[in-house]
Design a protein around this motif. Structure first.
Motif, PDB file in Angstrom:
ATOM      1  N   ASP A 129      24.847  27.843 -40.195  1.00  0.00           N
ATOM      2  CA  ASP A 129      26.804  27.302 -41.020  1.00  0.00           C
ATOM      3  C   ASP A 129      27.574  27.757 -39.334  1.00  0.00           C
ATOM      4  O   ASP A 129      28.576  27.301 -39.687  1.00  0.00           O
ATOM      5  N   GLU A 130      27.586  28.861 -38.982  1.00  0.00           N
ATOM      6  CA  GLU A 130      28.317  28.757 -37.326  1.00  0.00           C
ATOM      7  C   GLU A 130      27.810  29.771 -36.369  1.00  0.00           C
ATOM      8  O   GLU A 130      26.951  30.651 -36.454  1.00  0.00           O
ATOM      9  N   ALA A 131      27.962  28.785 -35.216  1.00  0.00           N
ATOM     10  CA  ALA A 131      27.555  29.954 -33.824  1.00  0.00           C
ATOM     11  C   ALA A 131      29.009  30.666 -33.027  1.00  0.00           C
ATOM     12  O   ALA A 131      30.170  30.539 -33.654  1.00  0.00           O
ATOM     13  N   LEU A 132      28.628  32.059 -32.493  1.00  0.00           N
ATOM     14  CA  LEU A 132      30.183  33.598 -32.056  1.00  0.00           C
ATOM     15  C   LEU A 132      29.449  33.305 -30.695  1.00  0.00           C
ATOM     16  O   LEU A 132      28.301  34.102 -30.743  1.00  0.00           O
ATOM     17  N   VAL A 133      30.608  33.848 -29.779  1.00  0.00           N
ATOM     18  CA  VAL A 133      30.477  34.169 -28.192  1.00  0.00           C
ATOM     19  C   VAL A 133      31.560  34.870 -28.377  1.00  0.00           C
ATOM     20  O   VAL A 133      32.725  34.746 -28.978  1.00  0.00           O
ATOM     21  N   GLU A 134      31.411  35.840 -27.820  1.00  0.00           N
ATOM     22  CA  GLU A 134      32.680  37.192 -27.983  1.00  0.00           C
ATOM     23  C   GLU A 134      32.086  38.274 -26.896  1.00  0.00           C
ATOM     24  O   GLU A 134      30.841  38.451 -26.285  1.00  0.00           O
ATOM     25  N   ALA A 135      33.090  38.668 -26.217  1.00  0.00           N
ATOM     26  CA  ALA A 135      33.025  39.473 -25.004  1.00  0.00           C
ATOM     27  C   ALA A 135      34.433  40.331 -24.492  1.00  0.00           C
ATOM     28  O   ALA A 135      35.244  40.281 -24.931  1.00  0.00           O
ATOM     29  N   GLY A 164      45.972  46.256 -24.393  1.00  0.00           N
ATOM     30  CA  GLY A 164      45.972  47.461 -24.977  1.00  0.00           C
ATOM     31  C   GLY A 164      44.627  47.238 -23.342  1.00  0.00           C
ATOM     32  O   GLY A 164      45.116  46.887 -22.040  1.00  0.00           O
ATOM     33  N   GLU A 165      43.935  48.495 -23.298  1.00  0.00           N
ATOM     34  CA  GLU A 165      43.276  48.762 -22.859  1.00  0.00           C
ATOM     35  C   GLU A 165      41.823  47.819 -22.409  1.00  0.00           C
ATOM     36  O   GLU A 165      41.041  47.887 -21.318  1.00  0.00           O
ATOM     37  N   GLU A 166      41.362  46.647 -23.479  1.00  0.00           N
ATOM     38  CA  GLU A 166      40.181  46.441 -23.398  1.00  0.00           C
ATOM     39  C   GLU A 166      40.554  44.589 -23.535  1.00  0.00           C
ATOM     40  O   GLU A 166      41.934  44.817 -25.056  1.00  0.00           O
ATOM     41  N   ALA A 167      40.673  44.095 -23.185  1.00  0.00           N
ATOM     42  CA  ALA A 167      40.056  42.602 -23.990  1.00  0.00           C
ATOM     43  C   ALA A 167      39.619  41.545 -24.486  1.00  0.00           C
ATOM     44  O   ALA A 167      38.274  41.880 -24.425  1.00  0.00           O
ATOM     45  N   LEU A 168      39.431  41.231 -25.836  1.00  0.00           N
ATOM     46  CA  LEU A 168      38.226  40.966 -26.489  1.00  0.00           C
ATOM     47  C   LEU A 168      38.407  39.329 -26.839  1.00  0.00           C
ATOM     48  O   LEU A 168      39.799  39.274 -27.504  1.00  0.00           O
ATOM     49  N   PHE A 181      40.053  33.472 -30.508  1.00  0.00           N
ATOM     50  CA  PHE A 181      40.743  34.703 -31.180  1.00  0.00           C
ATOM     51  C   PHE A 181      41.040  35.252 -29.713  1.00  0.00           C
ATOM     52  O   PHE A 181      39.899  35.691 -28.927  1.00  0.00           O
ATOM     53  N   VAL A 182      41.408  36.321 -29.750  1.00  0.00           N
ATOM     54  CA  VAL A 182      42.404  37.095 -27.851  1.00  0.00           C
ATOM     55  C   VAL A 182      42.966  38.255 -29.171  1.00  0.00           C
ATOM     56  O   VAL A 182      43.689  38.333 -29.755  1.00  0.00           O
ATOM     57  N   ASN A 183      42.006  39.334 -28.437  1.00  0.00           N
ATOM     58  CA  ASN A 183      42.320  40.309 -29.127  1.00  0.00           C
ATOM     59  C   ASN A 183      42.284  40.237 -30.669  1.00  0.00           C
ATOM     60  O   ASN A 183      43.075  40.792 -31.636  1.00  0.00           O
ATOM     61  N   HIS A 184      41.392  39.561 -31.236  1.00  0.00           N
ATOM     62  CA  HIS A 184      41.419  39.937 -32.814  1.00  0.00           C
ATOM     63  C   HIS A 184      41.867  39.031 -33.534  1.00  0.00           C
ATOM     64  O   HIS A 184      42.748  38.842 -34.487  1.00  0.00           O
ATOM     65  N   GLN A 194      42.934  26.364 -25.833  1.00  0.00           N
ATOM     66  CA  GLN A 194      44.167  27.062 -24.475  1.00  0.00           C
ATOM     67  C   GLN A 194      44.450  28.030 -23.791  1.00  0.00           C
ATOM     68  O   GLN A 194      44.189  28.582 -22.738  1.00  0.00           O
ATOM     69  N   ASP A 195      44.815  29.047 -25.059  1.00  0.00           N
ATOM     70  CA  ASP A 195      45.237  30.145 -24.491  1.00  0.00           C
ATOM     71  C   ASP A 195      43.819  31.212 -24.301  1.00  0.00           C
ATOM     72  O   ASP A 195      43.994  31.655 -23.719  1.00  0.00           O
ATOM     73  N   LEU A 196      42.582  30.784 -24.999  1.00  0.00           N
ATOM     74  CA  LEU A 196      41.724  31.703 -24.206  1.00  0.00           C
ATOM     75  C   LEU A 196      41.212  31.322 -23.353  1.00  0.00           C
ATOM     76  O   LEU A 196      41.086  32.106 -22.478  1.00  0.00           O
ATOM     77  N   ALA A 197      41.391  29.901 -23.012  1.00  0.00           N
ATOM     78  CA  ALA A 197      40.661  29.792 -22.104  1.00  0.00           C
ATOM     79  C   ALA A 197      41.467  30.036 -20.580  1.00  0.00           C
ATOM     80  O   ALA A 197      41.326  30.559 -19.141  1.00  0.00           O
ATOM     81  N   ALA A 198      42.983  30.113 -21.031  1.00  0.00           N
ATOM     82  CA  ALA A 198      44.324  30.812 -20.268  1.00  0.00           C
ATOM     83  C   ALA A 198      43.915  32.324 -19.479  1.00  0.00           C
ATOM     84  O   ALA A 198      43.763  32.619 -18.620  1.00  0.00           O
TER      85      ALA A 198
END
Length: 571
Positions: A63-69, A91-95, A109-112, A118-122
């Motif tokens: 139903d959906e695809a996900l990419v996270e790093a 914080g010390e990590e960016a998700l 999503f940025v840090n949950h 465009q925010d994610l791309a920035a």
């Protein structure tokens, strides 16, 4: 290594069911059979960098695809500041995460925290430097040559100034043409301007609204976190018998008794009384602020709807609210002129001539910066190309005026065409052989030479910091032998300062990996899926032998593989 990619997860994207890869510093190389999914794995990072999220990418049956790093960002001060400004907890990590939903709205999503694409791309722009196979095509495009030189010269702010100047020139030119046109054309122009004025006015934006809306959006997104912090602060200040206020009140009573015995304690008692009063004031402020916090999801939706409406206007009339409102002012002024309420062709001609002179001054400044940067970039390329087995090659940057007969703008005394990118033609020239004059790179370089020129250029253009992950997709395309070894050594050298990920088909390059990951297709429960495995030394020998010999691996291929690995994996 700050900015390092820690892990990548790809779930239900194309042939990937649920793949997670952990990363380490240095050079990570991906190998595998053609079509195994190497480029798709690396390309999944493009989704985090603002790439188009297509429903066709979703794995059949999902139903959906996900990419996270996840990235280490503790010492990346510019990114930390950007995250704070955007309302994303730093914080010390960016998700970073991107969801593609079948039949629904895609989400980022940025840090949950929910974010716009465009925010994610920035944010990804601070972390990823992607170099795909298409960049060889870009090297054949003259516009890419200009963009590369301007990036090296750090001409961003100057080009923004030129874009604004050209927009003003274009507006005056259109207004002047409209005033001189026949009545039918003028009427069409009036209708268009009235529509634009009405559309912008109907939206009801004022200067400063964008900043206010973004600020309120950040508050609403973080309202629950604020209330929790305020509640805990109130508990510590006055919430129970162990609170700060209760302890100070108890201390005050004790010092009151001491003051009755010794007047020297009166000042201490007064100080404690003042402290109690300050704590009561602080608690009162916290309560008032907390009571004023709006947890309304409806209000957040209203704000985001307003921001979406503003984005639509910005796509039509400018890259900021101020640009949109500036367009509104210009449209009103032109409308007034066209309907006989002000202005004249003579006045517009004088204003336009003054703008042409301003443009000439700007274009001269841009040209000087470009020429200075071109000489510096040529010097860097002269150092880089021998490292990539291009010892006899020569690289030059040609900068020539874009001549335009009859143009009202001149550069170096020559009539030139004009635009927001300046009035010059910028082209990379290349000569692979001694004694041959440099000619246009797009016409003379082979595929293998383009690969190496691209790598040399990207190396020369890299910033001095190591905050971004360098990702190369088949930079070895069209090369082999000594050239392949040279490319591998250059990637290895880059990996001493940057984290480098690279897809390769060449064993000479794969042998230099700090971390060697094989991508392969498997069939599980009658479904094809893709797996990634970091190889041991023994497994690397087999993989390099496969790359050398093909399907039928021979002892000779294994011996050759061991020889390739010997400098990096001694027995």
């Amino acid at each position: 290594m700050d900015g390092m990619l820690r892990y990548l997860r790809v779930r239900d994207v194309a042939l990937f069911d649920d793949l997670s890869v952990e990363f380490s510093p240095g050079l990570t190389l991906f190998t595998g059979e053609t079509g195994a999914g190497k480029s798709l794995l690396v390309g999944s990072l493009v989704l985090l960098a603002g790439g188009r999220a297509q429903e066709a990418l979703i794995r059949t049956g999902a139903d959906e695809a996900l990419v996270e790093a996840a990235f280490d960002v503790a010492r990346n001060a510019p990114l930390q500041k950007h995250l704070d400004a955007g309302g994303f907890e730093a914080g010390e990590e960016a998700l970073l995460a991107r969801r593609i939903v079948r039949g629904g709205a895609n989400r980022a999503f940025v840090n949950h925290s929910p974010a716009r694409a465009q925010d994610l791309a920035a944010v990804a722009g601070f972390l990823l430097d992607l170099h795909g196979q298409s960049e060889q095509v870009f090297l054949r495009e003259i516009s890419f040559h200009r963009e590369s030189l301007d990036a090296f010269a750090e001409n961003d702010s100057l080009l923004e100034e030129g874009a604004a100047l050209c927009a003003e020139m274009k507006t005056l030119e259109e207004r002047l043409e409209a005033l001189r046109s026949d009545e039918k054309v003028r009427a069409q122009r009036v209708d268009m301007l009235r529509y634009q004025v009405e559309e912008i006015e109907r939206a009801g934006f004022s200067r400063g609204d964008e900043e206010r809306l973004l600020a309120e959006e950040r508050v609403l997104k973080n309202a629950q976190r604020f209330l929790e912090a305020a509640g805990e602060s109130l508990r510590l200040l006055e919430g129970d018998e162990d609170s700060a206020l209760a302890r100070i009140a108890s201390a005050e009573k004790q010092t009151e008794r001491l003051a009755a015995l010794d007047g020297a304690f009166e000042e201490t008692q007064k100080g404690l009384a003042e402290a109690a009063a300050r704590i009561e004031d602080a608690a009162r402020t916290l309560r008032d602020k907390a009571e004023g916090v709006d947890l309304s999801a409806q209000r957040l939706e209203e704000i985001q709807s307003r921001l979406y409406a503003l984005d639509r206007l910005k796509r039509k009339y400018g890259d900021s609210l101020d640009s949109v409102l500036d367009h509104l002012d210009r449209a009103r002024a032109e409308l007034a002129e066209l309907t006989g309420e002000g202005g004249s062709p003579e006045k517009l001609e004088a204003d336009l001539t003054a703008l042409y002179r301003r443009y000439e001054t700007w274009a001269e400044t841009l040209s000087k910066r470009r020429r200075k940067a071109a000489r510096a970039l040529e010097a860097l390329m002269k150092k880089e190309m021998p490292r990539l087995a291009l010892e006899r090659a020569k690289f030059e940057i040609s900068i020539r005026p874009l001549e335009g007969e009859g143009s009202p703008v001149r550069l170096g005394g020559v009539p030139v065409r004009y635009g927001p990118q300046g009035s010059e033609n910028i082209e990379f020239l290349f000569s692979p052989n001694v004694g041959e004059p440099p000619k246009p790179l797009a016409k003379i370089a082979s595929g293998g030479e383009l690969s190496r020129v691209m790598l040399a250029l990207k190396t020369a253009l890299l910033a001095s910091d190591s905050s971004r992950v360098l990702i190369f997709d088949e930079v070895d395309q069209g090369i082999g032998g000594r050239a392949a070894e040279a490319v591998g050594e250059r990637l290895k050298a880059l990996a001493r300062k940057h984290q480098v990920l690279c897809v390769t088909h060449l064993p000479q390059i794969a042998a230099l990996a700090d971390h060697h990951v094989r991508i392969e297709k498997t069939v599980e429960d009658r479904r094809t899926t893709v797996r990634a495995k970091e190889l041991s030394t023994k497994e690397r020998v087999e993989e390099l032998a496969r790359m050398l010999a093909g399907k039928d691996i021979t002892d000779s291929a294994r011996r050759h593989a061991r020889q390739l690995l010997a400098p990096t994996c001694p027995p």
